[in-house]
Write an enzyme that holds these catalytic residues in place. Sequence first.
Site, PDB file in Angstrom:
ATOM      1  N   CYS A  17      -4.385  -1.624  -2.011  1.00  0.00           N
ATOM      2  CA  CYS A  17      -4.613  -0.208  -2.265  1.00  0.00           C
ATOM      3  C   CYS A  17      -5.497  -0.128  -3.506  1.00  0.00           C
ATOM      4  O   CYS A  17      -5.127  -0.664  -4.562  1.00  0.00           O
ATOM      5  CB  CYS A  17      -3.269   0.470  -2.515  1.00  0.00           C
ATOM      6  N   HIS A  44      -7.472   2.713   3.546  1.00  0.00           N
ATOM      7  CA  HIS A  44      -7.275   3.486   4.770  1.00  0.00           C
ATOM      8  C   HIS A  44      -8.593   3.675   5.544  1.00  0.00           C
ATOM      9  O   HIS A  44      -8.581   3.944   6.737  1.00  0.00           O
ATOM     10  CB  HIS A  44      -6.737   4.890   4.443  1.00  0.00           C
ATOM     11  N   TYR A  90      -1.236   8.486  -2.707  1.00  0.00           N
ATOM     12  CA  TYR A  90      -1.249   8.190  -4.145  1.00  0.00           C
ATOM     13  C   TYR A  90      -2.481   8.788  -4.827  1.00  0.00           C
ATOM     14  O   TYR A  90      -2.494   8.953  -6.042  1.00  0.00           O
ATOM     15  CB  TYR A  90      -1.312   6.666  -4.366  1.00  0.00           C
ATOM     16  N   GLY A  91      -3.513   9.056  -4.028  1.00  0.00           N
ATOM     17  CA  GLY A  91      -4.836   9.391  -4.566  1.00  0.00           C
ATOM     18  C   GLY A  91      -4.875  10.498  -5.598  1.00  0.00           C
ATOM     19  O   GLY A  91      -5.681  10.468  -6.513  1.00  0.00           O
ATOM     20  N   CYS A 109     -11.268   2.706  -0.165  1.00  0.00           N
ATOM     21  CA  CYS A 109      -9.838   2.949   0.003  1.00  0.00           C
ATOM     22  C   CYS A 109      -9.451   2.186   1.261  1.00  0.00           C
ATOM     23  O   CYS A 109     -10.213   2.188   2.237  1.00  0.00           O
ATOM     24  CB  CYS A 109      -9.593   4.455   0.177  1.00  0.00           C
ATOM     25  N   ASP A 157       0.864  -1.189   0.000  1.00  0.00           N
ATOM     26  CA  ASP A 157       0.000   0.000   0.000  1.00  0.00           C
ATOM     27  C   ASP A 157       0.894   1.230   0.000  1.00  0.00           C
ATOM     28  O   ASP A 157       2.082   1.157   0.327  1.00  0.00           O
ATOM     29  CB  ASP A 157      -0.929   0.019   1.226  1.00  0.00           C
ATOM     30  N   SER A 158       0.301   2.368  -0.324  1.00  0.00           N
ATOM     31  CA  SER A 158       1.055   3.617  -0.285  1.00  0.00           C
ATOM     32  C   SER A 158       1.423   3.987   1.154  1.00  0.00           C
ATOM     33  O   SER A 158       2.373   4.724   1.382  1.00  0.00           O
ATOM     34  CB  SER A 158       0.211   4.734  -0.899  1.00  0.00           C
TER      35      SER A 158
END
Length: 262
Positions: free
Chosen positions: A70, A184, A39-40, A182, A7-8
């Site tokens: 991600c 997160h 990254y979004g 997402c 993931d970022s």
Amino acid sequence: APIGIFDSGVGGLSVFRHLARLMPNERYVYYADTQNVPYGNKSGDEILFLTLQAVDWLCKQGCKLIVIACNSASAHSLTALRARCSVPIVGLVPAVKPACEITTSGQIAVLATQATLQGRLLQQVIDEIATPKGVTVHKHFEPMLVPWVESGMPIDHHVADLLIKQTAAWHEAGIDVIVLGCTHYPFFKEFLQAWIDDSHLSMALLDSGTAIAERVRSLLEYFGLSADSSERDAVLYFYASSLADHVVTTAKRLSGTRMVFV
Ligand code: DGN
């Protein structure tokens, strides 16, 4: 051999928790590109470049399967990765399909990054599943959410208020399912669900964690790659491209397991 997770930032740890629950005997190697998070709002090409680098690194660690934990990275790299890698690659797409199954109002919201919302993967799911069922999909992005989670998610922060205002607006608009698109976002699921319950609203929050863990397990079984079931707790080896202090604290709090930082 370990399972690789990318993931970022720390978001993929929400996926790791599902993996570790379902497959506690496995070893996991996690790569967080904290140097380049978020990254979004990056271009598709940039995301692809960064993801290829990260996955090459995970392959060098001898991973037997790699989870692109991600949605933004999956949206822009899955095809290229599958052509390039010899190990199975599992990616994430927002949980639109299960959302279409449970909505009664026929209106769902997908909360994700700009990169995910603009990607072809999500549009494909909408065209193939939501549209034929007559479900309307409202796309929404809030750029502050990922930095908020990365910073440890202080609940008295204005981003928490933004999230609640948005949820109230969705309810007003007749939306009854919110897809957390997402990795997160599941970390604030409990917080948001508590607000929904206190406000006596009937809204569901969905993410892809459980489905991904089941997909990984079935792929490992299919390829005969599952770890033998000797007694062992899931171990997570956590690598970050930039290891600022808060990354370690946040990652420890979110992973819910024994971690080794490298
Ligand atoms: N966690 C990533 C996702 O699922 O899209 C995005 C995080 C980010 O870098 N914006």
